[in-house]
Write a protein that holds these residues in place. Structure first.
Motif, short mmCIF file in Angstrom:
data_model
loop_
_atom_site.label_atom_id
_atom_site.label_comp_id
_atom_site.label_asym_id
_atom_site.label_seq_id
_atom_site.Cartn_x
_atom_site.Cartn_y
_atom_site.Cartn_z
N ILE A 1 0.86 -1.19 0.00
CA ILE A 1 0.00 0.00 0.00
C ILE A 1 0.89 1.23 0.00
N VAL A 2 0.59 2.17 -0.91
CA VAL A 2 1.30 3.45 -0.96
C VAL A 2 0.30 4.55 -0.66
N GLY B 1 4.47 9.64 -4.10
CA GLY B 1 3.68 8.43 -3.94
C GLY B 1 3.36 7.76 -5.26
N ALA B 2 2.99 8.56 -6.26
CA ALA B 2 2.67 8.00 -7.57
C ALA B 2 3.90 7.36 -8.20
N ALA B 3 5.05 8.03 -8.10
CA ALA B 3 6.29 7.47 -8.65
C ALA B 3 6.64 6.16 -7.96
N VAL C 1 -0.11 -3.42 -6.01
CA VAL C 1 -0.10 -2.11 -5.36
C VAL C 1 -1.50 -1.60 -5.06
N GLY C 2 -1.69 -1.18 -3.82
CA GLY C 2 -2.89 -0.47 -3.43
C GLY C 2 -2.56 1.01 -3.37
N VAL C 3 -3.24 1.82 -4.17
CA VAL C 3 -2.97 3.26 -4.25
C VAL C 3 -3.97 3.98 -3.34
N PHE C 4 -3.51 4.42 -2.18
CA PHE C 4 -4.37 5.04 -1.18
C PHE C 4 -4.22 6.55 -1.28
N LEU D 1 4.22 -1.22 3.47
CA LEU D 1 3.50 0.05 3.52
C LEU D 1 4.48 1.17 3.25
N VAL D 2 4.12 2.06 2.33
CA VAL D 2 4.94 3.24 2.05
C VAL D 2 4.09 4.47 2.32
N ASN D 3 4.45 5.22 3.35
CA ASN D 3 3.70 6.41 3.73
C ASN D 3 4.23 7.64 3.01
N CYS D 4 3.47 8.12 2.02
CA CYS D 4 3.83 9.33 1.28
C CYS D 4 2.81 10.44 1.44
N ALA D 5 1.67 10.15 2.03
CA ALA D 5 0.62 11.17 2.17
C ALA D 5 1.10 12.30 3.08
N GLY D 6 0.88 13.52 2.68
CA GLY D 6 1.27 14.64 3.51
C GLY D 6 0.86 15.97 2.91
#
Length: 253
Positions: free
Chosen positions: A9-10, A18-20, A32-35, A81-86
């Motif tokens: 999940i990204v 995040g998209a990259a 990939v789950g695109v959150f 899990l990759v946390n890119c939201a911000g």
């Protein structure tokens, strides 16, 4: 961890870093789950990656829980899990109109810090019961801080506090999750050519790039994604905060 055929999940996966990252991991064979809170952006990147669009708020318990459950049902047990939201804001603590509104500070902390922690705790719980892989590894969590965590500029108090919090979470959670076989690491990017910076005039972009020792340019999102991929792949990387900034050290303003 070999990410091929693994569920990832990204967050913030609909744009920018995040998209990259979603595109890079999908190319490596990940599911990939695109959150993202933007439905159209989430669907667009999910379609491009052959992945799954997950729409919601990372700082909302119910929303995040539903996203993890949907990803599990479609892609199997969560492995990364990759946390890119911000989000960011540029306001002085005391400006011409008086003190910074408390709600502005709270909003940045809620999305960046609480949202990251919320996703980590839920993902960690899910990973802790998964079947162990090589070296007993069950999962990997990568979060996004910023060089502002260490050299926050004037007007960045809220943003720097939120990113400093993410950096400070890294080691204690890595130590705790070691018992589960889950690695935890954080990337602290410098100045990257995200959609926000891309909106600046070319002259402004060049002025920003001039402060970077080498290479003298803004970072590319695929360079961030490449580091995420390496962290996932390298099983001895754990508990680290990795600066990705071309040796940049931010000035006060």
């Amino acid at each position: 961890m070999d990410i091929k055929d693994k569920s990832v999940i990204v967050t913030g996966g609909g744009s920018g870093l995040g998209a990259a990252t979603a595109l890079r991991l999908a190319k490596a064979g990940a599911r990939v789950g695109v959150f993202d809170r933007n439905p159209e952006a989430a669907r667009a990147i999910a379609e491009a990656t052959g992945g799954l669009a997950l729409v919601g708020d990372v700082a909302d318990e119910a929303s995040a829980t539903q996203a993890l459950e949907k990803a599990r049902d479609h892609h199997g047990p969560l492995r990364a899990l990759v946390n890119c939201a911000g989000i960011g804001t540029a306001k002085r603590v005391v400006g011409r109109d008086g003190p910074m509104p408390l709600a502005d500070f709270e909003r940045v902390i809620r999305v960046n810090l609480i949202g990251t922690f919320n996703m980590i705790r839920l993902a960690g719980a899910a990973m802790s019961t998964a079947e162990p892989l090589e070296d007993g590894e069950r999962g990997v969590i990568v979060s996004t801080a910023s060089v502002a965590a260490f050299e926050g500029q004037i007007g960045q108090a809220a943003y720097a506090a939120s990113k400093g919090g993410i950096a400070a979470l890294t080691l204690p959670i890595a130590r705790e999750f070691a018992g589960f076989g889950v690695r935890v690491a954080t990337i602290a990017p410098g100045l990257f050519l995200t959609p926000l910076l891309a909106e600046l005039p070319e002259e402004a972009q060049q002025n920003l790039a001039a402060a970077i020792p080498f290479p003298k340019r803004l970072g590319h999102a695929d360079e961030f994604a490449a580091l995420v991929a390496h962290i996932l792949d390298n099983r001895y990387l754990n508990g680290e905060i990795i600066r990705l900034d071309g040796a940049l050290r931010m000035a006060p303003r």
